[in-house]
Design an enzyme around this catalytic site. Sequence first.
Site, short mmCIF file in Angstrom:
data_model
loop_
_atom_site.label_atom_id
_atom_site.label_comp_id
_atom_site.label_asym_id
_atom_site.label_seq_id
_atom_site.Cartn_x
_atom_site.Cartn_y
_atom_site.Cartn_z
N TYR A 227 0.84 -1.20 0.00
CA TYR A 227 0.00 0.00 0.00
C TYR A 227 0.87 1.25 0.00
O TYR A 227 0.62 2.21 -0.72
CB TYR A 227 -0.90 0.03 1.24
CG TYR A 227 -2.03 -0.99 1.26
CD1 TYR A 227 -3.05 -0.96 0.31
CD2 TYR A 227 -2.11 -1.96 2.26
CE1 TYR A 227 -4.11 -1.88 0.36
CE2 TYR A 227 -3.17 -2.88 2.31
CZ TYR A 227 -4.17 -2.83 1.35
OH TYR A 227 -5.20 -3.72 1.39
N TYR B 224 -3.64 9.25 -7.79
CA TYR B 224 -4.56 9.82 -6.80
C TYR B 224 -5.02 11.21 -7.22
O TYR B 224 -6.15 11.61 -6.95
CB TYR B 224 -3.94 9.80 -5.41
CG TYR B 224 -3.61 8.37 -4.99
CD1 TYR B 224 -4.62 7.51 -4.59
CD2 TYR B 224 -2.32 7.87 -5.10
CE1 TYR B 224 -4.35 6.19 -4.28
CE2 TYR B 224 -2.04 6.56 -4.78
CZ TYR B 224 -3.06 5.72 -4.37
OH TYR B 224 -2.79 4.42 -4.08
N GLU C 42 -10.67 1.28 -6.68
CA GLU C 42 -9.51 1.02 -7.53
C GLU C 42 -9.19 -0.46 -7.35
O GLU C 42 -8.43 -0.84 -6.48
CB GLU C 42 -8.34 1.93 -7.16
CG GLU C 42 -7.23 1.90 -8.19
CD GLU C 42 -6.34 0.69 -7.98
OE1 GLU C 42 -6.60 -0.37 -8.60
OE2 GLU C 42 -5.35 0.83 -7.22
N GLU D 65 -8.06 -8.05 -11.79
CA GLU D 65 -8.17 -8.19 -10.34
C GLU D 65 -9.64 -8.25 -9.93
O GLU D 65 -9.99 -8.00 -8.77
CB GLU D 65 -7.39 -7.08 -9.62
CG GLU D 65 -5.88 -7.26 -9.78
CD GLU D 65 -5.04 -6.21 -9.05
OE1 GLU D 65 -5.59 -5.42 -8.28
OE2 GLU D 65 -3.80 -6.20 -9.27
#
Lengths: 639, 639
Positions: free
Chosen positions: A287, A297, A400, A409
Site C-alpha cells: 500500500y 490519486y 480502484e 483483479e
Amino acid sequence: MTEVSLLLGYQDDTFSHDVAVALQTVRPESFDYVVTDLPHVGGGLNIQTRSDITVVEAKWWRTSVVGRCPGSIEEWPNYLPWAWHMNLPAVILPTPDDNIPQYSQQLASLALSALQEAGGSFQLWVPVSLDAASIRTWQKIISACQYPSLVGVLLEIPPIDGDPREHMTKQMTLLHNMIGCGPIKSFSIRTSLFLTNRQGYPTLAKPHQYIIGYLLKRLGRTLKVLLINDTAATNRGNFQQYLQHLRNRDSVTAVLDSSNAQDEHDYLDALQKPLQPLQDHLLFATYEVFEGDPIKYQRYQDACRSFLIERQAGTKTLVLVVGAGRGPLVTAVLQAYRASQSATLLRVIAVEKNPSAVLYLQSKQQFDPLWQQFKVQVVQSDLRSLEDQFCQQADLIVSELLGSFGCNELSPECLDTLLKRCRPDVVSVPTRYTSFLAPVSSLKLHQEVMAQSFYPDNNARVVGQQIAVETPYVVRTHAASQMFPEQTCWTFEHPTIVDDTSRKAKLVFRDNRGAIACGPGYGAVDEMVASSEVDTEPWIVTGLLGTFSADLSPDGVHKISIAPHSFSVGMFSWFPLYFPLQHPVHIPPQGIIDTSIWRKIDEKRVWYEWMATVMDADGNLLSTTPIHNPGGRSSHVSL
Amino acid sequence: MTEVSLLLGYQDDTFSHDVAVALQTVRPESFDYVVTDLPHVGGGLNIQTRSDITVVEAKWWRTSVVGRCPGSIEEWPNYLPWAWHMNLPAVILPTPDDNIPQYSQQLASLALSALQEAGGSFQLWVPVSLDAASIRTWQKIISACQYPSLVGVLLEIPPIDGDPREHMTKQMTLLHNMIGCGPIKSFSIRTSLFLTNRQGYPTLAKPHQYIIGYLLKRLGRTLKVLLINDTAATNRGNFQQYLQHLRNRDSVTAVLDSSNAQDEHDYLDALQKPLQPLQDHLLFATYEVFEGDPIKYQRYQDACRSFLIERQAGTKTLVLVVGAGRGPLVTAVLQAYRASQSATLLRVIAVEKNPSAVLYLQSKQQFDPLWQQFKVQVVQSDLRSLEDQFCQQADLIVSELLGSFGCNELSPECLDTLLKRCRPDVVSVPTRYTSFLAPVSSLKLHQEVMAQSFYPDNNARVVGQQIAVETPYVVRTHAASQMFPEQTCWTFEHPTIVDDTSRKAKLVFRDNRGAIACGPGYGAVDEMVASSEVDTEPWIVTGLLGTFSADLSPDGVHKISIAPHSFSVGMFSWFPLYFPLQHPVHIPPQGIIDTSIWRKIDEKRVWYEWMATVMDADGNLLSTTPIHNPGGRSSHVSL
Ligand SMILES: C[S@@+](CC[C@H](N)C(=O)[O-])C[C@H]1O[C@@H](n2cnc3c(N)ncnc32)[C@H](O)[C@@H]1O
Ligand SMILES: C[S@@+](CC[C@H](N)C(=O)[O-])C[C@H]1O[C@@H](n2cnc3c(N)ncnc32)[C@H](O)[C@@H]1O
C-alpha cells in the site's frame, strides 16, 4: 544529476594476451573491463603460458575480463573450460559463418555445458552486426538452439551504408527487431567508425550518434559497451570521453537516471505473479508503495471533484470508497470536496475486507484531523456483501480494483455485485476500463518464463513448463519490443449491469506502422521515432502484452492508462501483463498475427485463455500456437 | 579492532503500543529494535487503533520492530496476520504452558501458515528459560512440530539459583545442550537481574557475565539480544553500555571480530556439497583461497624439510608433487630445500590433471624465478597413470588430496595406485591420516538439510528428502553442539599398500565428559570450559560430524588437523563433514549412542553409509535410524 558511468570495455589485439598490462593501462582511463583471448587448454605440446595469470587475482578475472574464443566455434572444448576456471563473466564467441546448422549445434551443446560448469550468471556473447542478413542468420541460430538462457548478442554497430537518413531509418527498424530477438548483452563500436573533429578529437557521425543514443535509452541500464581498437589508436581516453558524453546527454540521462528509472531497476524483465488483492491480503508496504504514485490519486481526486461540483447545496452526498486499502482514495475524496467548494453534505464510508488495513483505516479515522472532521466511517466487509442500507443511499462509488490488464483483479465482478444493489443513478469512479493487447518480441522474457518452470511450487514440486507458459506475469518489460500498436480487447462499464462478465476478443495485427514508437510496450509512445517505417524484416513474437486504460469519470475527461498510446506519464502503479507463448513464433515480413483471447468465469474463478496464429500477407497459415491455459488449468484469479 | 555493536532490542510495557515513541526514544541510545504488542485484527468491535501505524514507514516495521503475541497461542489467528501485513522480522510467542500437545499443535499450524504468508525469512520466537524443566518442555514441543524452519528460541537468562559456581556449571551444560536443540535466535535479559555497582551503574553478577560472554562467543555473529525492562528502570542507556561492554571484551572480540571470523560469516551453518577435485576441475579462485591458508603450507614445508635434511649430499632426490593445483606445494618443497641447506641434487616434478591448472603451472614454471632456478617440470596427467619412469625414480611424493573427513576426496585410492608403482622406500607426505566422528546436535542443521530437499536438481526435479538426508555436507558448524569427544574411525597409511580401501567403524559414545569443550565441533577444544560436568540432561542428536587429522611426516612430528582435540589453530582450509540423520533422535541422560559408518567402494565410486542406535545406560534399545545411503543411492564420490 551525478555523472553515471557506462560499463565500458576495451579490446585491442596488442593487449589481448596480457590482462595485467591491459588492466593497468586502461583502468585509469575509466574503462571497466578488457578482452583477452582464451588460451588453448586442450592438452598437447604448444601450451600458451601467460604471465598475467600468475599475478592478477581472481577477483579481477571475475569482474573485469571478458574472454574471446579464438578459432572456430567447434574448438570451444579447448578454450571455454579455462574461462569457467577463471570465473570470467562472459566470453565472446566467433562470428557465425554460413554453416548455420553446424554453428547452432555447437552453440547448443556449449550452452548446456556452460550452464553446468559455470552456472547461470555466465554469458556467451555471439557477435551480430546490425544489418538485415546478420539478424536473419542470428534468428535461425538462436531458434535452432532453443534460446538458451546464457546466450546473448554482442551487437556490432556497422559503418554507414548509403544515404545517412535511409540508413538511420533502416537501422532503427533493425534495432527494434533485434532488441526483441537478442537478448542484446552488449554492443561494440570500432575506432575505425569514428571521425575526427576540427580539434582532432574522435567523434561519430549523426546516424551513429542517434543509434547509440537510442540503444542507451532502451537498454542502457543493463547493457555493456565495448570499444574495439582496430586502428591502432593510442588516444583511448578520448574515445572513452566521447562515449561517456553520449551517455551523459540530457535525452539519455532523462530516461536512465530519473528516480523512477532507479526504482525500477530491480524489476526490469523480472516476472512477478500478479497480485490477487481479493483472495490475498495486501501488505502494508505494498500500500505504501502504491500511495507514492504522483499521478493516480490526483486523477481520482479530479474525477471526484467533477462529480461533487455538480451536487446541489444542502443535499446529502454519500460516497462509498470500496476496497479502500489504507485510505488514500478517502483522502482524495475529502480533498476533492474541499477543492470543489461544494455545499453538499458529504458523508464518506470506507469499505475494506483486509483486517489489517481496516485497523489502519480505523486509526486514520481516529488520528487524522481531516478524517475526523468529516467523521469518515470505516466498515470491515467484503464489498460484495455490504449492508443494504449503505448501498441504497450511495451516490458515488469510488474504487480502484484494477489490474495491469484492467479486469484481471476482478473489478467487474466485485463492482457489478455491489452496483446491482445500488440505485441505478449511482456514479462509479472509474466509469469504464478497457483492456489492450499487443504482440511483443522478447527472447529475454521467453528465457525468464522458461526459468520459472524450474522453481519449486508450494508443494515442493518444480512448477514445470506447462504451468510456466500458461501463466500471465506482471513485468516491467525492458529487453522487449512491442511489434504492433496495441488493440482493444473489451471494455467494462459501470453501473451498467451485464449478467455475463466473460469476454472474448479476436485481434488481427497486420499493420505495424508506429510500432517502434511503442518501445518495450511500457511507457508513452516515443514521438521522436513515431514516423519510422513499417517493419520489413522477419521477427519473432514471444508473447502478448496486456495493458489497460480507464475513464475515471463518465465524461471520459479524467483518465489513467498504461497502454503506450494513452500512457499516463509519471504514473508507476502498474506494469504490463505478459501472456507468454509456449514457443516463440516466427513472423515473415508483412506477416499477419491473428490473436484470440478469452476471459472465462465459473463460480469460483476467473481466468484467461489465449492463442496466436501466424499468416503471410496472403492469409496462408504459417504457424499456430495451442490454446493456452484451457479451463484455467495453469492459472486463475479466485473470486 | 573497531567497536562492533550488538543487535540489541528493548522491551518495555510502557512503549509496547507505540512504536513511534519507542523508536524515537531508544534508537538514539543505540538500541536497534523495539518490541510491540500485536493488535487484535480478528474483527469484532473493540478494534485497538494505534497512531504509530499512520506515521511510521514500512521500512522501520520491517527492520526495527519485533512483535509480541498477546494472550495464549490459540489466539494467533487474531494477531499474527497483522505481523505478516507489517513485514515484521519476528514475533515472540507466549511462553509454553503445561499443555504441551496443545501448544505444539498450535505452533505447527502457525508455522505452516507463517511460511506461506510471510515467507522463509520470518521468525517465530518461543521464549524458553535456561533451566532444565523448560528445556525438556521445549524439546517435546519442537519435536512434536517436526522442527519447522521458521521456529527458534528466545532464550531467557534466569536468576542465579543456589550456589553461584554450581549454577554456572549447570548453566553451561544446559546452554551447550540448548545451542543444539534451539535454534537460539535471540536471548533476553531482564533489568531485574542486574546489580548496581558502587558508582550506581547496572552490572551483572559473575555467573551471568560468564554465561552471556560464552553465549556471545558461540552465537554472537547471528544472535539478537533483548533487554526487558521489568523494573521501570529509566537509565536504559546504562544497560545498553554494560551489555555492549560485555560484547567488547577481548575474549569475545577475539572470537567474533577476527578476520577469519569475518571471512567465515557467510558459511556459518550453510551446507555445501563437498568438492570432488578428482571428477571436477577446481576453479582458479578456489585454489587462490586455499593458498591463503597460513598454516597448511607451512606444515607441509616443515615436513619436507625434515625429509630433505636427511638426504645425503650429492645424491639425487626426485620429488613428485602430485595434484599440484597451482603449485603452492611445489613452492613449499623448494623453500624447504633452501631452509634445509641440504646438498642433495633436487629435482621437482609437478603432476596435475586439471588442464587450466596445468596452464598455470607452466606459466609459473616460465615466469617464477624460484621455479626457473630449479627447472621445475610440469606433467599433465592423472597421477594414477603417471609414466613409469617418474614413479620408479621418485624419493618423495607430496600430495594434498584430503577432504574434510580425510579420505573423502579419494586420497587413498589415488595414492595407492601411484605408490604401487614406486619403490617401496618412497616417502609420502602425508604419511597417514585418520578420520574422526562425533555425534552432534543441531536443529539448525537439520532445518537446513530439510530445506535442501526442496532445491531443484540438475534434471529440474526437486532433490527430495531421501537424497537430502543421505548426503554428507561440508559445513562450518555454528548453531551446533558436539555432544561427545570425537572418536577414531580409521587410518590410511602410505606407502603401505592395502588391497582394499573399504572400511568400517563401530563407535560407541557413552561418556561425554569434555564434550562442551568441543563447542560446535569446529575449532580447538576450549580449555576454559574443559572441566565442566557430564551432561545429565536429555538431548537431541541430529547428525554425525566427520573430521580428520594427518601426520605429514612418518615420525608424526608435523601434523594438520581439524578434529577438535588436535585442531590446527589458524588453519581454515577445511570445514567438517556433516552426516545427517534422517530424523533427530532423542538421547536420555547417560544415554549411549552406538554409531556405525562404512566406507564402500566399487569400480567407479566411493561412498559412505551410516546409522545410529540409541540405548539407555543399561543397554536397552531406545531408537535406531535406518542405514543411510545404502549402495550409495543418494551420494558418492566418483573415482
Ligand atoms: C489495488 S488495492 C487499492 C487500495 C487503495 N484504494 C489504493 O488505491 O491505494 C485494492 C483494495 O481493495 C480491497 N478489495 C479487493 N476486493 C475487495 C472486496 N471484494 N471487498 C472489499 N475490499 C476488497 C483489497 O483488500 C485492497 O485493499
Ligand atoms: C585439494 S587440491 C590441492 C591443490 C594444491 N596442491 C594445494 O595444496 O593448494 C587437489 C588437486 O589435486 C588434483 N588431483 C586430484 N586427483 C588427481 C589425480 N588423480 N591426478 C592428478 N591430479 C589430481 C586436483 O585437480 C587438484 O588440483
